[in-house]
Structures are given as structure tokens and as C-alpha cells.
Design a protein around this motif. Structure first.
Motif, PDB file in Angstrom:
ATOM      1  N   VAL A 207       0.811  -1.228   0.000  1.00 58.84           N
ATOM      2  CA  VAL A 207       0.000   0.000   0.000  1.00 58.84           C
ATOM      3  C   VAL A 207       0.838   1.268   0.000  1.00 58.84           C
ATOM      4  CG1 VAL A 207      -1.827  -1.236   1.218  1.00 58.84           C
ATOM      5  CG2 VAL A 207      -0.256   0.236   2.510  1.00 58.84           C
ATOM      6  N   LYS A 208       2.151   1.122   0.053  1.00 62.04           N
ATOM      7  CA  LYS A 208       3.020   2.303   0.075  1.00 62.04           C
ATOM      8  C   LYS A 208       2.776   3.169  -1.155  1.00 62.04           C
ATOM      9  CE  LYS A 208       6.867   0.661   2.900  1.00 62.04           C
ATOM     10  NZ  LYS A 208       8.282   0.189   2.899  1.00 62.04           N
ATOM     11  N   GLY A 209       2.672   4.463  -0.910  1.00 62.90           N
ATOM     12  CA  GLY A 209       2.422   5.391  -1.996  1.00 62.90           C
ATOM     13  C   GLY A 209       0.963   5.553  -2.358  1.00 62.90           C
ATOM     14  N   ARG A 210       0.104   4.677  -1.827  1.00 65.29           N
ATOM     15  CA  ARG A 210      -1.337   4.763  -2.130  1.00 65.29           C
ATOM     16  C   ARG A 210      -2.167   5.102  -0.891  1.00 65.29           C
ATOM     17  NH1 ARG A 210      -4.053   0.364  -3.738  1.00 65.29           N
ATOM     18  NH2 ARG A 210      -2.713  -1.111  -2.618  1.00 65.29           N
ATOM     19  N   PHE A 211      -1.751   4.611   0.264  1.00 67.88           N
ATOM     20  CA  PHE A 211      -2.499   4.808   1.505  1.00 67.88           C
ATOM     21  C   PHE A 211      -1.733   5.749   2.422  1.00 67.88           C
ATOM     22  CE2 PHE A 211      -4.893   0.450   1.700  1.00 67.88           C
ATOM     23  CZ  PHE A 211      -5.348   0.659   0.399  1.00 67.88           C
ATOM     24  N   THR A 212      -2.480   6.522   3.202  1.00 64.12           N
ATOM     25  CA  THR A 212      -1.887   7.418   4.184  1.00 64.12           C
ATOM     26  C   THR A 212      -2.646   7.309   5.497  1.00 64.12           C
ATOM     27  OG1 THR A 212      -1.248   8.996   2.455  1.00 64.12           O
ATOM     28  CG2 THR A 212      -1.250   9.793   4.727  1.00 64.12           C
ATOM     29  N   ILE A 213      -1.904   7.023   6.557  1.00 64.30           N
ATOM     30  CA  ILE A 213      -2.504   6.982   7.892  1.00 64.30           C
ATOM     31  C   ILE A 213      -2.220   8.300   8.592  1.00 64.30           C
ATOM     32  CG2 ILE A 213      -0.472   5.902   8.958  1.00 64.30           C
ATOM     33  CD1 ILE A 213      -2.420   4.325  10.767  1.00 64.30           C
ATOM     34  N   SER A 214      -3.192   8.767   9.356  1.00 63.42           N
ATOM     35  CA  SER A 214      -3.010   9.997  10.129  1.00 63.42           C
ATOM     36  C   SER A 214      -3.869   9.907  11.387  1.00 63.42           C
ATOM     37  CB  SER A 214      -3.387  11.227   9.302  1.00 63.42           C
ATOM     38  OG  SER A 214      -4.747  11.177   8.915  1.00 63.42           O
ATOM     39  N   ARG A 215      -3.603  10.790  12.318  1.00 66.40           N
ATOM     40  CA  ARG A 215      -4.372  10.799  13.549  1.00 66.40           C
ATOM     41  C   ARG A 215      -4.647  12.225  13.986  1.00 66.40           C
ATOM     42  NH1 ARG A 215      -1.190   7.470  17.751  1.00 66.40           N
ATOM     43  NH2 ARG A 215      -2.846   8.200  19.160  1.00 66.40           N
ATOM     44  N   ASP A 216      -5.770  12.396  14.665  1.00 66.68           N
ATOM     45  CA  ASP A 216      -6.143  13.675  15.250  1.00 66.68           C
ATOM     46  C   ASP A 216      -6.416  13.412  16.721  1.00 66.68           C
ATOM     47  OD1 ASP A 216      -7.357  16.000  16.143  1.00 66.68           O
ATOM     48  OD2 ASP A 216      -8.445  16.344  14.280  1.00 66.68           O
ATOM     49  N   ASN A 217      -5.452  13.710  17.571  1.00 73.36           N
ATOM     50  CA  ASN A 217      -5.604  13.409  18.992  1.00 73.36           C
ATOM     51  C   ASN A 217      -6.711  14.248  19.642  1.00 73.36           C
ATOM     52  OD1 ASN A 217      -3.605  11.471  18.868  1.00 73.36           O
ATOM     53  ND2 ASN A 217      -2.000  12.833  19.657  1.00 73.36           N
ATOM     54  N   ALA A 218      -6.978  15.419  19.104  1.00 69.11           N
ATOM     55  CA  ALA A 218      -8.053  16.245  19.655  1.00 69.11           C
ATOM     56  C   ALA A 218      -9.417  15.611  19.425  1.00 69.11           C
ATOM     57  CB  ALA A 218      -8.008  17.636  19.038  1.00 69.11           C
ATOM     58  N   LYS A 219      -9.523  14.821  18.361  1.00 65.77           N
ATOM     59  CA  LYS A 219     -10.786  14.154  18.042  1.00 65.77           C
ATOM     60  C   LYS A 219     -10.762  12.671  18.383  1.00 65.77           C
ATOM     61  CE  LYS A 219     -12.020  17.315  14.290  1.00 65.77           C
ATOM     62  NZ  LYS A 219     -12.372  17.448  12.846  1.00 65.77           N
ATOM     63  N   ASN A 220      -9.651  12.192  18.949  1.00 64.01           N
ATOM     64  CA  ASN A 220      -9.524  10.763  19.283  1.00 64.01           C
ATOM     65  C   ASN A 220      -9.842   9.885  18.070  1.00 64.01           C
ATOM     66  OD1 ASN A 220      -8.870  11.492  21.857  1.00 64.01           O
ATOM     67  ND2 ASN A 220     -10.716  10.701  22.815  1.00 64.01           N
ATOM     68  N   THR A 221      -9.297  10.263  16.934  1.00 70.93           N
ATOM     69  CA  THR A 221      -9.633   9.576  15.688  1.00 70.93           C
ATOM     70  C   THR A 221      -8.376   9.315  14.869  1.00 70.93           C
ATOM     71  OG1 THR A 221     -11.824  10.620  15.636  1.00 70.93           O
ATOM     72  CG2 THR A 221     -11.015   9.684  13.578  1.00 70.93           C
TER      73      THR A 221
END
Length: 116
Positions: free
Chosen positions: A63-77
Motif C-alpha cells: 500500500v506504500k504510496g497509495r495509503f496514508t494513515i493519520s491521527r487527530d488526537n483532539a478528536k480521538n480519531t
């Protein structure tokens, strides 16, 4: 009660995009590493992408180059942006909360189907 609730799955054509979300509650989200896993029919569950509490990421080669993981700690998401989807990406996608000495948690999963 601890919950990880995934959303955003669905049916998409090859080459399309989806954004998965995993909303966490009832634990200290910011100190956990978060991961997205997937399980296709007849196959073992596999790690797709992970993000540490500090924001470092790693991805499966597929999935490299196609998928991106991220997080928003303020939204617990935690999110998984999936682009250029392929039929082989079809699976149930699960999020997981990891900590080296605290309880780890799984979500219930969301189905992603890539088909024309």
C-alpha cells in the motif's frame, strides 16, 4: 466502555478512493499507537499501516504510496486515506490501539470492496 468504531467503508471502483475513520473512546487515545489491519476472505489478518503516539508511520509494501494513515488526537480519531484502490484491497478493515503495557483494543471492522 472502550470503543473503537470504524466507518467509511463501502463499494468503490478500481482506481477510486475511500477514507476510513476510527473513533476511539474511553481510553487515553494520545498515548496509544494506532494501526489499520485488513482481512480478506480465506486470508490472515495483516497490518496495513500504523502510526505511533509520536506520529511516526509505517506501511505494508503493498500500500506504500497509495495509503496514508493519520491521527487527530483532539478528536480521538485515526484515519486511513486510500487512493488508487485495487481489487486486491478488498477486505474487512480493522483499527487497533496498541500500547506496550496497557490493554490493546480492536474495532469491529468495516468492509471495503473494490470492484467494477
Amino acid at each position: 466502555q472502550v470503543q473503537l468504531v470504524e466507518s467509511g467503508g463501502g463499494l468503490v471502483q478500481p482506481g477510486g478512493s475511500l477514507r476510513l475513520s476510527c473513533a476511539a473512546s474511553a481510553f487515553v487515545f494520545s498515548i496509544y499507537g494506532m494501526g489499520w489491519y485488513r482481512q480478506a476472505p480465506g486470508k490472515q489478518r495483516e497490518l496495513v499501516a500504523a502510526i505511533t503516539s509520536g506520529g511516526s508511520t509505517n506501511y505494508a509494501d503493498s500500500v506504500k504510496g497509495r495509503f496514508t494513515i493519520s491521527r487527530d488526537n483532539a478528536k480521538n480519531t485515526v484515519y486511513l486515506q486510500m487512493n488508487s484502490l485495487k481489487p486486491e484491497d478488498t477486505a474487512v478493515y480493522y483499527c487497533r490501539a496498541d500500547h506496550p503495557w496497557l490493554t490493546n483494543y480492536w474495532g469491529q471492522g468495516t468492509q471495503v470492496t473494490v470492484s467494477s
